[in-house]
Write a protein that holds these residues in place. Sequence first.
Motif, PDB file in Angstrom:
ATOM      1  N   ARG A 214     -74.552 -16.425  77.009  1.00 53.17           N
ATOM      2  CA  ARG A 214     -74.172 -16.096  75.631  1.00 53.17           C
ATOM      3  C   ARG A 214     -73.103 -17.019  75.058  1.00 53.17           C
ATOM      4  N   GLY A 215     -72.800 -18.089  75.777  1.00 56.45           N
ATOM      5  CA  GLY A 215     -71.903 -19.089  75.208  1.00 56.45           C
ATOM      6  C   GLY A 215     -70.469 -19.018  75.683  1.00 56.45           C
ATOM      7  N   ASP A 216     -69.640 -19.838  75.058  1.00 60.71           N
ATOM      8  CA  ASP A 216     -68.248 -20.050  75.474  1.00 60.71           C
ATOM      9  C   ASP A 216     -67.419 -18.770  75.430  1.00 60.71           C
ATOM     10  N   ILE A 217     -66.414 -18.746  76.325  1.00 56.80           N
ATOM     11  CA  ILE A 217     -65.450 -17.639  76.374  1.00 56.80           C
ATOM     12  C   ILE A 217     -64.059 -18.227  76.539  1.00 56.80           C
ATOM     13  N   ASN A 218     -63.107 -17.717  75.780  1.00 55.99           N
ATOM     14  CA  ASN A 218     -61.693 -18.077  75.928  1.00 55.99           C
ATOM     15  C   ASN A 218     -60.880 -16.797  76.008  1.00 55.99           C
ATOM     16  N   LEU A 219     -60.417 -16.466  77.195  1.00 56.54           N
ATOM     17  CA  LEU A 219     -59.592 -15.283  77.392  1.00 56.54           C
ATOM     18  C   LEU A 219     -58.141 -15.717  77.603  1.00 56.54           C
ATOM     19  N   VAL A 220     -57.241 -15.095  76.875  1.00 54.14           N
ATOM     20  CA  VAL A 220     -55.832 -15.475  76.908  1.00 54.14           C
ATOM     21  C   VAL A 220     -54.981 -14.293  77.352  1.00 54.14           C
ATOM     22  N   GLU A 221     -54.088 -14.536  78.297  1.00 54.69           N
ATOM     23  CA  GLU A 221     -53.064 -13.542  78.637  1.00 54.69           C
ATOM     24  C   GLU A 221     -51.743 -14.032  78.076  1.00 54.69           C
ATOM     25  N   THR A 222     -51.154 -13.251  77.184  1.00 54.17           N
ATOM     26  CA  THR A 222     -49.921 -13.647  76.506  1.00 54.17           C
ATOM     27  C   THR A 222     -48.698 -13.410  77.406  1.00 54.17           C
ATOM     28  N   PRO A 223     -47.526 -13.942  77.024  1.00 54.81           N
ATOM     29  CA  PRO A 223     -46.307 -13.679  77.792  1.00 54.81           C
ATOM     30  C   PRO A 223     -45.986 -12.198  77.928  1.00 54.81           C
ATOM     31  N   ASN A 224     -46.503 -11.380  76.985  1.00 51.21           N
ATOM     32  CA  ASN A 224     -46.305  -9.925  77.061  1.00 51.21           C
ATOM     33  C   ASN A 224     -47.427  -9.242  77.832  1.00 51.21           C
ATOM     34  N   HIS A 225     -48.279 -10.077  78.456  1.00 43.76           N
ATOM     35  CA  HIS A 225     -49.393  -9.600  79.294  1.00 43.76           C
ATOM     36  C   HIS A 225     -50.437  -8.822  78.501  1.00 43.76           C
ATOM     37  N   GLU A 226     -50.558  -9.180  77.230  1.00 47.17           N
ATOM     38  CA  GLU A 226     -51.652  -8.675  76.406  1.00 47.17           C
ATOM     39  C   GLU A 226     -52.823  -9.634  76.570  1.00 47.17           C
ATOM     40  N   ARG A 227     -54.030  -9.109  76.645  1.00 50.21           N
ATOM     41  CA  ARG A 227     -55.216  -9.953  76.813  1.00 50.21           C
ATOM     42  C   ARG A 227     -55.980 -10.035  75.491  1.00 50.21           C
ATOM     43  N   LEU A 228     -56.300 -11.274  75.091  1.00 44.33           N
ATOM     44  CA  LEU A 228     -56.992 -11.522  73.834  1.00 44.33           C
ATOM     45  C   LEU A 228     -58.212 -12.398  74.093  1.00 44.33           C
ATOM     46  N   LEU A 229     -59.177 -12.298  73.203  1.00 40.10           N
ATOM     47  CA  LEU A 229     -60.405 -13.081  73.322  1.00 40.10           C
ATOM     48  C   LEU A 229     -60.578 -13.929  72.074  1.00 40.10           C
ATOM     49  N   PHE A 230     -60.869 -15.227  72.284  1.00 35.64           N
ATOM     50  CA  PHE A 230     -61.126 -16.129  71.167  1.00 35.64           C
ATOM     51  C   PHE A 230     -62.532 -16.679  71.294  1.00 35.64           C
ATOM     52  N   LEU A 231     -63.314 -16.556  70.211  1.00 34.40           N
ATOM     53  CA  LEU A 231     -64.680 -17.080  70.166  1.00 34.40           C
ATOM     54  C   LEU A 231     -64.802 -18.011  68.977  1.00 34.40           C
ATOM     55  N   GLU A 232     -65.509 -19.120  69.149  1.00 34.93           N
ATOM     56  CA  GLU A 232     -65.704 -20.071  68.061  1.00 34.93           C
ATOM     57  C   GLU A 232     -67.157 -20.538  68.080  1.00 34.93           C
ATOM     58  N   VAL A 233     -67.841 -20.344  66.955  1.00 30.30           N
ATOM     59  CA  VAL A 233     -69.254 -20.724  66.842  1.00 30.30           C
ATOM     60  C   VAL A 233     -69.500 -21.347  65.475  1.00 30.30           C
ATOM     61  N   GLN A 234     -70.079 -22.540  65.464  1.00 28.40           N
ATOM     62  CA  GLN A 234     -70.457 -23.206  64.217  1.00 28.40           C
ATOM     63  C   GLN A 234     -69.300 -23.265  63.217  1.00 28.40           C
TER      64      GLN A 234
END
Length: 278
Positions: A214-234
């Motif tokens: 299903r394509g690219d995945i970017n998972l980020v853990e912040t300094p506050n240990h929050e997890r975020l997801l970034f998706l970029e398409v077209q």
Amino acid sequence: MARAENKEMASPTAKLVADVAKKARVRRKLTQEQLGKEIGFSAAAISAMETCAQPASDDMLVGLERVLGDGMGVFEQARVYMRMEAYPPQFKNYALLEQSAVRLELYAAFVVHGLFQTEAYARALIGGGYPTLSDSRVEELVEARTARRALFDREPTALIELVLEESVLTRGIGSEEIMRDQMRHLAKCAQRRNVTLQVLPLDCGLSGEHAGDRGDINLVETPNHERLLFLEVQGESLLISDPAGVSARAQRCAKIRSQALGPRESLGLIKRLAGDEE
């Protein structure tokens, strides 16, 4: 390229840098030529920076900080803002998160992840894309992209886990020489203590499962240990903070890693593609 129209389109940071640099230069009684010699640029380049005909490059800002900074860190901080202003609008929020992350879990299915691209690979990719960009905009984006690599050596150290689809390694971008150098760069990155690099083989789907379809995945853990997801398409982007949505992609990312070659085997494959290992 320095152009008259650039003066009207200059960003707020570029204008601030130009004003502060000129005032600091005059206060020190330096000509444009003298300042240029001290930081490795021509008088014309200094003039272009001061008139905003050509914004200061990252290298120029480093020099300005060294010669004119007075320990204030103004030009050093400007490097961050100039870099952010260069990014496409849809990428700016993620770029800030990436640079402050304590952990990144990444999967790239089409091209080498931007954080791991060489300058030549990035230039070929950006310059060969559509819609066509001006040479100056291409260089601006290349500089902004390669500057992201500062994360590799940042303190505190960030943990970076990347899985590349095998097709990424064999899809030619630019030239054979550019691809060899890109493979060698990936091999060096893979040997960093804070980097885990794996390759998802082309035949992984033959086992009946392909978690990366299903394509690219970017998972980020912040300094506050929050997890975020970034998706970029077209050219469109989506930043997801919903715990359920992030968790689902984190599970998928974990499955992708389980289906990928191990780090040592992946490194061997990359070296073979670079021509550095039989």
